[in-house]
Design an enzyme around this catalytic site. Structure first.
Site, PDB file in Angstrom:
ATOM      1  N   GLU A 165       0.810  -1.223   0.000  1.00 33.07           N
ATOM      2  CA  GLU A 165       0.000   0.000   0.000  1.00 33.07           C
ATOM      3  C   GLU A 165       0.841   1.269   0.000  1.00 33.07           C
ATOM      4  O   GLU A 165       0.403   2.310  -0.483  1.00 33.07           O
ATOM      5  CB  GLU A 165      -0.966   0.015   1.190  1.00 33.07           C
ATOM      6  CG  GLU A 165      -2.114  -0.974   1.080  1.00 33.07           C
ATOM      7  CD  GLU A 165      -1.788  -2.359   1.626  1.00 33.07           C
ATOM      8  OE1 GLU A 165      -0.591  -2.621   1.899  1.00 33.07           O
ATOM      9  OE2 GLU A 165      -2.712  -3.175   1.772  1.00 33.07           O
ATOM     10  N   PHE A 221     -11.367  -7.310  13.739  1.00 33.28           N
ATOM     11  CA  PHE A 221     -10.308  -7.779  12.853  1.00 33.28           C
ATOM     12  C   PHE A 221      -9.974  -6.685  11.827  1.00 33.28           C
ATOM     13  O   PHE A 221     -10.859  -6.126  11.201  1.00 33.28           O
ATOM     14  CB  PHE A 221     -10.745  -9.064  12.135  1.00 33.28           C
ATOM     15  CG  PHE A 221      -9.732  -9.540  11.138  1.00 33.28           C
ATOM     16  CD1 PHE A 221      -8.470  -9.961  11.553  1.00 33.28           C
ATOM     17  CD2 PHE A 221     -10.022  -9.552   9.785  1.00 33.28           C
ATOM     18  CE1 PHE A 221      -7.526 -10.390  10.631  1.00 33.28           C
ATOM     19  CE2 PHE A 221      -9.083  -9.983   8.858  1.00 33.28           C
ATOM     20  CZ  PHE A 221      -7.828 -10.400   9.283  1.00 33.28           C
ATOM     21  N   GLN A 222      -8.698  -6.423  11.672  1.00 36.19           N
ATOM     22  CA  GLN A 222      -8.185  -5.384  10.762  1.00 36.19           C
ATOM     23  C   GLN A 222      -8.804  -4.013  11.037  1.00 36.19           C
ATOM     24  O   GLN A 222      -9.042  -3.226  10.119  1.00 36.19           O
ATOM     25  CB  GLN A 222      -8.374  -5.790   9.295  1.00 36.19           C
ATOM     26  CG  GLN A 222      -7.502  -6.980   8.914  1.00 36.19           C
ATOM     27  CD  GLN A 222      -7.374  -7.202   7.427  1.00 36.19           C
ATOM     28  OE1 GLN A 222      -8.302  -6.933   6.674  1.00 36.19           O
ATOM     29  NE2 GLN A 222      -6.234  -7.722   6.987  1.00 36.19           N
TER      30      GLN A 222
END
Lengths: 564, 155
Positions: free
Chosen positions: A50, A112-113
């Site tokens: 990213e 999560f994330q």
């Protein structure tokens, strides 16, 4: 008709005229990727990390003047993007970065994330948004583009929770937007401009010091007219290179820590300094106590907070540099007066003496490849027409010194944040925006390894970027400082266990070249440039002991340079 | 400033990121519920205050900013202070509260809670006047203010 948030997202990009999005998919953005998949107006470029997505979008933005667009997922997708966002922020580059977020019901739940993307990016964005309702999505996207591209540009982050992408609402993209708390000043104050013009007409030893603001405001033509009209010497910051033709006699080269002798001496001795779209960065001023001791200073900038931040100025002008320059030209012509020709001739005589020092000279008879030779050859072989991106360190400074940019938007580097790993992904963005142009990434063996995985992206999209790796087996700028200021204790600046870059490039399906002899530099480069449709990794083994000169050591005045 | 989540942290973040000091900060929604009014007290040279002003104005959530010290203005802070007041001390606390035009807003056998409004110096003086050992708890709202006369901070 009602559309899902994901479809609205895609429609917004289309209506905003976005051609290209750089990104990487993940759980929180799956609905958006699904919507992107079902259209073909907006191209998505899949990077390998990213960080590279943000740098590529940044390169796209710097070389086109249009905003770069990024799409990443929540959590690690967002945190990986932060370096690129901060890079764009420091150089005022318009980016709109979309980060996925966990569903609204899970926000704050350590899902999560999940990461607080708005919180993490707050200090390194111009503004950011968390979209909580699908009804707000289109307007928020419009605002994001508006804020990113107007005033002093900068990155804007829009955080989109997954459920916002799946909810539906009526789509309407606002044509125009106004925000009560955001109205950047564009027009310089006429009375201040008159004061500045008066000061310039009285000047005996003037210097124009111009920066990235001229590039960002697409004001290069006005700057050239203004500079020629006055006959003043002009120097550019690292970010401003190309906004004034480097091959012109009035150009003194770059100023600052590794600026030319003539530029820094002219700054130190000037009586009127006209700063345009530059921000008195510490790498430019050196010790501010010793900065331009005899100068009265005019400062033109779109950001009032940049004015008198580091150096107190006498005539502040808040406005877009293009508008202010055109107004100055108009007023100068209207006065019918000229600066003192005799004084100016005397000043130029002095500057030519400084220029005769030939501060960028280097050993041309060495049996090792000198990095300066590589850059000079690159300039020659590409006839000064390439788009050049760079990473950070010695190679960046040599590129800035030796590649004479005659046009803006051709020189693309991380000036403010100094981000190693920037150059190569940025080159991808430039190449995608300009498929028929020569795009060169000047890098070093340290920097290139920070985003080397993008060799894979270049293969996927057939990007024929030319990599000029100045491989001196050292983190060169670190080594140089250790030599000068740490008595030669080279702590961790030697890069052991380097890969075989030629075979590495080949393993990604590209062309690799190893150049070790100074006599081979030009033929090799010519051969590489002929391969129009191939990425060529040129690994130049250069003199490990070479340093960047001149150098203004930290804490010194601009006139206190270390010369060769 | 915009009455939005995150607006306050943008201001607080700006101060910590740029090394400015926040002495006190009060914030509450205004009669227009889309706006909040924040009063922030900081210290610095004229140059620093100028830079803070410019940086705050740059924040997109900041709608309008006024430096109160550029003109005559009124500053007020609210303090609630819980004081041990037993036996002979009881009268003394009451008398001090009267002198400072405070009001006793809560009473027990052994305690008084005094409400006091004024500028920071007045509140400091009241605290100093009390026997220190008898102070149980002090809560101060932080300074808020308004300009005198025609000058006003309006959108």
């Amino acid at each position: 008709m009602e559309l899902s948030g994901a479809d609205i997202f895609v429609h917004c990009l289309q209506d905003e005229g976005v051609e290209m999005v750089f990104g990487y998919p993940g759980g929180a953005v799956l609905p958006i990727y699904d919507a992107l998949y079902q259209q073909d107006k907006v191209q998505h470029i899949l990077v390998r990390h990213e960080q590279a997505a943000t740098h590529a979008a940044d390169g796209y933005a710097r070389s086109t003047g249009k905003p770069g667009v990024v799409l990443v997922t929540s959590g690690p997708g967002a945190t990986n993007a932060v370096t690129g966002i901060a890079t764009a922020y420091m150089d005022s580059i318009p980016l709109v970065v979309f980060t996925g977020q966990v569903p609204t019901a899970l926000i704050g739940n350590d899902a999560f994330q999940e990461v607080d993307s708005v919180g993490i990016t707050r200090p390194c964005v111009k503004h950011n948004f968390l979209v909580k309702r699908v009804e707000d999505l289109a307007e928020t996207i419009k605002k994001a583009f508006y804020v990113a591209t107007t005033g002093r540009p900068g990155p804007v982050v829009v955080d989109i929770p997954k459920d916002v992408s799946t909810q539906v609402t009526e789509y309407r993209y606002p044509k125009r937007i106004s925000m009560r708390s955001y109205n950047p000043t564009v027009k310089g104050h006429p009375r201040q401009i008159r004061k500045a013009v008066e000061l310039m007409l009285e000047a005996r030893r003037p210097v124009l010091y111009t920066g990235g603001g001229v590039v960002l405001d697409k004001a290069s033509r006005a700057l050239v007219e203004f500079t020629r009209l006055l006959g003043f010497p002009i120097t550019n910051t690292l970010m401003g290179l190309g906004s004034y033709p480097a091959t012109d006699r009035q150009f003194l080269g770059m100023l600052g820590m590794h600026g030319t002798y003539e530029a820094n001496m002219a700054m130190h001795n000037c009586d009127v300094l006209v700063a345009i779209g530059a921000r008195f960065d510490d790498r430019v001023t050196g010790n501010v106590e010793k900065f331009c001791p005899t100068a009265r200073i005019v400062h033109v900038d779109i950001d009032p907070a940049s004015i008198s931040k580091n150096v107190k100025v006498d005539v502040p002008i808040v406005g877009a540099v293009g508008q202010v320059l055109r107004e100055m030209i108009k007023q100068l012509k209207a006065t019918g007066r000229r600066p003192d020709e005799a004084a100016l001739a005397e000043w130029w005589k002095q500057i030519e003496e400084w220029r005769a020092m030939d501060c960028l000279k280097y050993d041309r008879d060495s049996d090792q490849i000198k990095p300066q030779q590589v850059l000079e050859t690159l300039y020659k072989v590409t006839r000064g027409k390439a788009y050049v991106t760079s990473d950070v360190g010695q190679h960046q400074m040599w590129a800035a010194q030796f590649y004479k940019f005659d046009k803006p938007n051709r020189w693309i580097n991380s000036g403010g944040l100094g981000t190693m790993g920037f150059g190569f992904p940025a080159a991808m963005g430039v190449q995608l925006a300009h498929p028929d142009e020569t795009v060169v990434c000047v890098t070093g063996e340290g920097s290139i390894q920070m985003c080397i995985q993008e060799l894979s992206t270049c293969l996927q999209y057939g990007l024929p970027v030319k990599i000029v790796n100045l491989n001196n087996r050292y983190l060169g700028m670190v080594r140089q400082w250790q030599e000068f200021f740490y008595q030669g204790r080279y702590a961790m600046s030697y890069m052991e266990s380097l890969p075989d870059f030629v075979r590495l490039a080949e393993s990604y399906g590209h062309v690799g070249m190893q150049i070790t002899d100074p006599a081979d530099v030009e033929p090799a480069m010519k051969e590489a440039m002929k391969m129009k449709d191939r990425l060529v990794f040129m690994n130049f083994l250069t003199d490990p002991a070479e340093n960047v000169y001149p150098m203004v050591p930290a804490g010194a005045g601009q006139n206190e340079m270390i010369l060769v | 400033m915009e009455n939005e989540a995150g607006a306050l942290s943008r201001v607080a973040g700006l101060f910590s990121a740029r090394g400015y000091n926040i002495e006190s900060l009060t914030v509450a929604p205004t009669e227009d519920p889309s706006l909040s009014r924040m009063t922030l007290v900081t210290r610095g040279t004229d140059e620093v205050i100028e830079q803070i002003t410019k940086q705050l104005n740059k924040l997109i959530d900041v709608v309008k900013l006024m430096d109160m010290y550029e003109g005559p203005h009124i500053e007020r802070e609210l303090m609630l202070i819980k004081v041990r007041a037993a036996n002979g001390g009881r009268e003394e606390v009451k008398r001090l509260a009267d002198i400072f035009r405070g009001r006793i807003v809560d009473v027990t056998d052994t305690l008084y809670t005094v409400e006091l409004t004024g500028d920071g110096e007045k509140l400091d003086a009241f605290i100093a006047a009390l026997p220190q050992a008898d102070i149980i708890e002090v809560v101060r709202s932080g300074v808020t203010g308004i300009a005198r006369g025609e000058r006003a901070l309006r959108v």
